[in-house]
Design an enzyme around this catalytic site. Structure first.
Site, PDB file in Angstrom:
ATOM      1  N   LYS A 131       3.480  30.411  -0.633  1.00  6.08           N
ATOM      2  CA  LYS A 131       3.831  31.571  -1.448  1.00  6.08           C
ATOM      3  C   LYS A 131       2.814  31.763  -2.565  1.00  6.08           C
ATOM      4  CE  LYS A 131       8.115  32.193  -1.850  1.00  6.08           C
ATOM      5  NZ  LYS A 131       9.519  31.883  -2.154  1.00  6.08           N
TER       6      LYS A 131
ATOM      7  N   ARG B  11      10.547  30.223  -8.320  1.00 10.48           N
ATOM      8  CA  ARG B  11      10.767  30.199  -6.875  1.00 10.48           C
ATOM      9  C   ARG B  11       9.968  29.063  -6.246  1.00 10.48           C
ATOM     10  NH1 ARG B  11       9.706  36.069  -4.517  1.00 10.48           N
ATOM     11  NH2 ARG B  11      11.360  35.501  -3.062  1.00 10.48           N
TER      12      ARG B  11
ATOM     13  N   GLY C  53      14.893  29.918   2.788  1.00  4.12           N
ATOM     14  CA  GLY C  53      16.221  29.628   2.264  1.00  4.12           C
ATOM     15  C   GLY C  53      16.544  28.168   2.076  1.00  4.12           C
TER      16      GLY C  53
ATOM     17  N   MET D 180      15.016  25.894   0.092  1.00  3.11           N
ATOM     18  CA  MET D 180      14.838  25.358  -1.260  1.00  3.11           C
ATOM     19  C   MET D 180      15.260  26.417  -2.277  1.00  3.11           C
ATOM     20  SD  MET D 180      11.397  23.083  -0.916  1.00  3.11           S
ATOM     21  CE  MET D 180      10.430  24.460  -0.327  1.00  3.11           C
TER      22      MET D 180
ATOM     23  N   ARG E 191       3.263  36.497   3.929  1.00  2.00           N
ATOM     24  CA  ARG E 191       2.959  35.286   4.693  1.00  2.00           C
ATOM     25  C   ARG E 191       2.779  35.692   6.144  1.00  2.00           C
ATOM     26  NH1 ARG E 191       9.019  33.013   3.597  1.00  2.00           N
ATOM     27  NH2 ARG E 191      10.159  34.530   4.838  1.00  2.00           N
TER      28      ARG E 191
ATOM     29  N   HIS F  69      18.972  35.724   6.557  1.00  2.00           N
ATOM     30  CA  HIS F  69      18.763  34.284   6.710  1.00  2.00           C
ATOM     31  C   HIS F  69      18.941  33.862   8.162  1.00  2.00           C
ATOM     32  CE1 HIS F  69      20.300  30.093   6.855  1.00  2.00           C
ATOM     33  NE2 HIS F  69      19.337  29.881   6.003  1.00  2.00           N
TER      34      HIS F  69
ATOM     35  N   SER G  14      -2.612   5.213  35.872  1.00  2.00           N
ATOM     36  CA  SER G  14      -1.685   6.264  35.456  1.00  2.00           C
ATOM     37  C   SER G  14      -0.737   5.640  34.444  1.00  2.00           C
ATOM     38  CB  SER G  14      -0.904   6.816  36.650  1.00  2.00           C
ATOM     39  OG  SER G  14      -0.020   7.837  36.219  1.00  2.00           O
TER      40      SER G  14
ATOM     41  N   ASN H 176       6.992   6.395  29.789  1.00  2.00           N
ATOM     42  CA  ASN H 176       8.428   6.160  29.576  1.00  2.00           C
ATOM     43  C   ASN H 176       8.692   4.661  29.417  1.00  2.00           C
ATOM     44  OD1 ASN H 176       8.702   8.890  29.965  1.00  2.00           O
ATOM     45  ND2 ASN H 176       9.613   8.730  31.996  1.00  2.00           N
TER      46      ASN H 176
ATOM     47  N   CYS I 174       1.873   9.891  33.731  1.00  2.00           N
ATOM     48  CA  CYS I 174       2.922  10.455  34.579  1.00  2.00           C
ATOM     49  C   CYS I 174       4.317  10.335  33.972  1.00  2.00           C
ATOM     50  CB  CYS I 174       2.914   9.822  35.970  1.00  2.00           C
ATOM     51  SG  CYS I 174       3.138   8.028  35.962  1.00  2.00           S
TER      52      CYS I 174
ATOM     53  N   TYR J 230      -6.033  13.792  33.511  1.00  2.00           N
ATOM     54  CA  TYR J 230      -4.946  14.689  33.889  1.00  2.00           C
ATOM     55  C   TYR J 230      -3.639  14.225  33.263  1.00  2.00           C
ATOM     56  CZ  TYR J 230      -3.375  11.192  37.317  1.00  2.00           C
ATOM     57  OH  TYR J 230      -2.919  10.040  37.916  1.00  2.00           O
TER      58      TYR J 230
END
Length: 906
Positions: A30, A99, A108, A110, A343, A459, A790, A794, A858, A878
């Site tokens: 701002k 502000r 909204g 803060m 903005r 909002h 590869s 996970n 992967c 890849y």
């Protein structure tokens, strides 16, 4: 002679004339943009900005920097001198707003306080100065209300209830109908609320008001709603907020005054035109709060043509200057236009793609910059289904299409219920008159948001667009009663809490019941059922096509699919997959084949085991032939059997009951008894770290050989049919090079046998998954026996963190996210510092040993936008992900390749 240099002294306050748009880190978004507009010669009320550095000092020490008060005083003196007024003086008061303004927009979340400087004395001076007693007392009651809530922590509903009582006593509906005498009484009532709830009088000293408001803005950075929003939007917690102190201009001075929000393009669709909201005789918070319904910005032309024309010129100036959609806040004070903020505006996913291509066509940006204006997350939103227009529906209302999407769920009327029901697995729609920042957790939990008040700049609308959440605002015909937890629709039908409703954020329509959904046009485009440039293709598909084409031209990373059958492989290919990066062969052993695996597990002799493997071989070969045909000419990486064998056996409890019942009834149960014994034998306390992956191939003779033979024979068959199979054999869960060497020797022998038997030359690459920390740490050794790596991120995440994904996500991840230990789950976005450092180290070590080593990933991280950028930086060749995420990975790979330093369009 050395030059004496003065020591660097931190500067904590900047006048609006001193900054510019590139100082967002220091002045916040701002403040930086107010300075930029001032530099452009636009009408900005004078003021100054307290830096984010001052906020950081305050949050770390609990005290403001020692020099801050003097700097603020100096800038306040200069402001007073320039304005010819003194802050809060009795006869001619200067009033200011305080502000917040962080680097990234947090609408909204803060605190803001307007009209600082008003007191029992100065309100009289303001009335005389403005020639409007009602305006002065209205401004004073607003200050007490905002200051009481944001600075002194008074419950906001207490002020609202007092305001409602004042309107009821006057028998009016809106606060603008209250007269000066009514507002005087309301001020007295508000001051009593402050005294009772805060234990102190409302401060009459204007400087005390300003100093307390500045501290409140600093502290609001760590407020619950601000922290929740930052977690949701992945905004760093250590940035702090700037504070903007700006001389007040008043939109509540009568019908020739007002306040509004404008967009240089429609943030919902991206179309050019006049978009925004305007509210006569109001202050800025009235617009975004949705307390009174606004009029479309276009109506300002009839209300005040001079200000309207000036605003249109300024909007064009700002869009050309920022080269993007601008979101603007303005106030008109008795015919004088003032710019309060600009903005780069938040926008929907569809608008982002349309605007990016429009700006390219207008010559404002090039394609490289356009690619930075869209994201994979936005593309994923565009691939969600939409409502079936041909379905029989009962429309009960229509509001403003604030944020697109098709959302179905049970109506709930407060955030607490939305969160509670959502955590129980229910899909909900949060229904409110209007939302406020305290509703954020409910908005996150809901499938969509419906309000009866507010417009595209309320909002609810702004926050929903930022989150990609479906939202319909300003559905005035719907009567929302949050206390009775119900909504009355035209015709008198009542929607009770728990009733299912559907909302369409693209049209603003509200329906009773569940409306069926159909695929999005973007998915139809990727499926090949809609063609850019065709009569039936809309401009959104055209925009997506252009961005995808550019991303594909620029990206270095190739994108493969995780696919286990021909159907998924073909779909993946339509979505742009350049091969299969992970075919999980265990998925081929389910259904009818489970019994064959049971035979293998129960085999007591070598003959029985060979018979079981022989039975499985032709089925496996058929699977691979279909895959190679679907992916002809593209690589197909096939992972040999990975999970523990007990996963192919019946549940131990169910099997125990079956055996017990059979014994009690004296029925034959020999096979079930053998199965139960096998289940007990194979039971492991932690099967993810037990007998699985390469370990299966080493302890069950012939298992991996059968799979390799099936792959080789399938490849030979496809080559005989003039196909181009490109098979890659992947050994899972390797922790040491010796494991891989043993399995590789066995595989090489089988491939040689198939070559000899078929007379076909086969080139089957053999590599491994890197999914254990030890494998990553010894990658240089493992690369001696592997043609490719590869990364199974996970499992690598599980083993690096010591997490069992199936358990921890349900047990304590929520608490970790809420406490900020995680910004996001490490299973969703790769942990760059821990898991990521192992990936980089393994990639570098592997390529030192084997420079031509092919590297891929992967795990599901392969389709996560942020993770794709990491894999690009790490030098992988890849990524591989589920078919639906392939377009997202393609786009992000292009963005990663063209990422420009400092580009930020959050």
């Amino acid at each position: 002679m050395s030059e004496n240099k003065a020591p660097h002294v931190a500067k904590f306050v900047y006048d609006f004339t001193e900054g510019n748009k590139d100082l967002k880190d220091l002045l916040g978004g701002k403040g930086a943009n107010l300075a930029e507009m001032t530099n452009l010669g636009l009408p900005v009320p004078p003021g100054f900005t307290i830096t984010t550095e001052a906020c950081k000092v305050y949050l770390e020490s609990g005290e403001e920097p020692a020099a801050l008060r003097d700097e603020v005083s100096a800038h306040l003196d200069a402001l007073e001198s320039g304005m010819g007024k003194k802050l809060g003086q009795a006869d001619n008061p200067l009033l200011v707003s305080v502000r917040s303004g962080a680097k990234f927009s947090m609408p909204g979340m803060m605190d803001t306080v307007l009209n600082i400087g008003l007191s029992d004395k100065s309100v009289q001076g303001l009335a005389k100065q403005a020639g409007d007693e009602r305006f002065a007392w209205d401004s004073y009651r607003r200050l007490i209300q905002m200051f009481g809530k944001t600075v002194l922590g008074v419950e906001g509903d207490l002020f609202e209830e007092a305001l409602d009582k004042a309107k009821d006593a006057k028998k009016v509906k809106v606060d603008t109908d209250l007269e000066a005498a009514d507002l005087k009484k309301l001020v007295t009532a508000f001051k009593k609320i402050v005294k009772k709830e805060a234990g102190r009088d409302f401060p009459q000293d204007p400087r005390e008001q300003m100093d307390l408001a500045i501290k409140a803005v600093f502290e609001s950075w760590n407020g619950d709603r601000a922290k929740l929003y930052r977690r949701q939007e992945r905004i760093p917690h250590d940035l702090g907020t700037a504070v903007n102190v700006c001389s007040m201009v008043f939109g509540n001075l009568g019908p020739d005054s007002g306040t509004g929000v404008a967009f240089t393009r429609d943030p919902a669709s991206g179309h050019q035109g006049v978009y925004g909201d305007y509210l006569q005789n109001a202050q800025g918070e009235d617009v975004v709060a949705g307390i009174r319904n606004t009029v479309p910005l276009a109506e300002l032309e009839q209300i005040d043509k001079k200000s309207y024309d000036q605003l249109m010129r300024i909007m064009e100036t700002l869009e050309n200057h920022y080269k993007d959609l601008c979101d603007i806040e303005f106030t008109i004070e008795r015919g004088q236009l003032w710019m309060l903020q600009t903005r780069v505006g938040k926008r929907t996913a569809g608008a982002a793609f349309r605007i990016a291509t429009q700006l390219v066509d207008q010559g404002l940006i090039d394609e490289t910059e356009a690619l930075q204006r869209v994201t994979g997350a936005q593309l994923a939103q565009l691939m969600f289904p939409r409502f079936d227009e041909g379905a029989k529906v009962e429309q009960v209302g229509r509001g403003i299409a604030a944020s697109p999407g098709a959302a179905v769920g049970k109506a709930v009327f407060d955030s607490y219920t939305a969160v509670k029901w959502s955590r129980s697995g229910e899909k909900v729609i949060l229904v409110r008159r209007e939302t406020n920042p305290d509703d954020l957790d409910g908005m996150i939990a809901a499938e969509g948001i419906l309000t009866s008040r507010g417009g595209k700049t309320s909002h609810a609308a702004v926050v929903a667009r930022g989150m990609g959440k479906t939202c319909v605002c300003g559905a005035e015909e719907l009567e929302v009663d949050t206390k009775r937890r119900r909504m009355t629709v035209p015709g008198g039908h009542v929607v009770e809490e728990g009733d299912v409703i559907s909302i369409d954020g693209s049209t603003g329509k509200v329906y009773l019941g569940e409306v069926p959904v159909v695929p999005s046009p973007v998915v139809e485009y990727f499926e090949g059922r809609m063609h850019p440039g065709a009569d039936d293709a809309d401009e959104l598909v055209e925009a997506v096509h252009r961005m995808m084409a550019f991303a594909d031209r620029k990206r270095r990373l190739r994108v493969r699919a995780n696919a286990d059958n021909a159907e998924d492989a073909l779909r993946a290919r339509r979505f742009g997959a350049q091969g299969i990066g992970l075919c999980r062969t265990e998925h081929m052993f389910l259904g009818e084949r489970r019994e064959m695996v049971e035979k293998l597990i129960l085999a007591d002799t070598e003959e029985e085991r060979e018979a079981a493997l022989t039975e499985l071989l032709p089925l496996q070969k058929k699977d691979f032939v279909e895959l190679f045909e679907a992916m002809d000419g593209l690589p197909v990486t096939i992972r040999l059997l990975d999970p523990p064998l007990h996963e192919f056996l019946p549940d131990i409890t169910e099997l125990s009951v079956r055996v017990a019942l059979a014994e009690s009834r004296q029925e034959p149960h020999e096979n079930d008894l053998r199965l139960l014994q096998a289940v007990h034998r194979l039971h492991e306390q932690n099967p993810m770290l037990g007998l699985r992956g390469v370990r299966l191939g080493l302890v069950i003779p012939g298992l991996f050989s059968m799979q390799v033979r099936a792959i080789a024979e399938a490849a030979a068959e496809r080559k005989a049919a003039k196909g181009d199979p490109r098979a890659e054999v992947m050994i899972p869960l390797v922790g040491t090079v010796q494991e891989l060497e043993i399995v590789r020797d066995e595989a090489d022998k089988v491939i040689a046998e198939v070559q000899a038997a078929t007379g076909t030359e086969l080139k089957l690459a053999i590599g491994t998954m890197i999914e254990l920390p030890r494998a990553a740490l010894t990658a240089g050794q493992i690369a001696e026996a592997a043609e490719f790596f590869s990364f199974g991120t996970n499992d690598l995440t599980q083993t690096v963190w010591g997490f069992s994904r199936d358990d921890v996500e349900a047990s304590f991840f929520t608490a970790y996210l809420e406490k900020g230990i995680f910004g996001v789950s490490p299973f969703e976005t790769i942990d760059k510092d821990g898991v990521g450092s192992l990936v980089k180290a393994a990639a570098e070590a592997g390529r030192r040993t084997r420079p031509d080593l092919k590297l891929g990933v992967c795990g599901e991280h392969g389709g996560d936008p942020e993770s794709v950028h990491f894999f690009h930086e790490a030098g992988l060749d890849y990524v591989s992900c589920s078919p639906f995420r392939i377009p997202v990975a393609r786009l992000e790979a292009g963005r990663a390749a063209t990422q420009s330093a400092g580009s930020d369009h959050r």
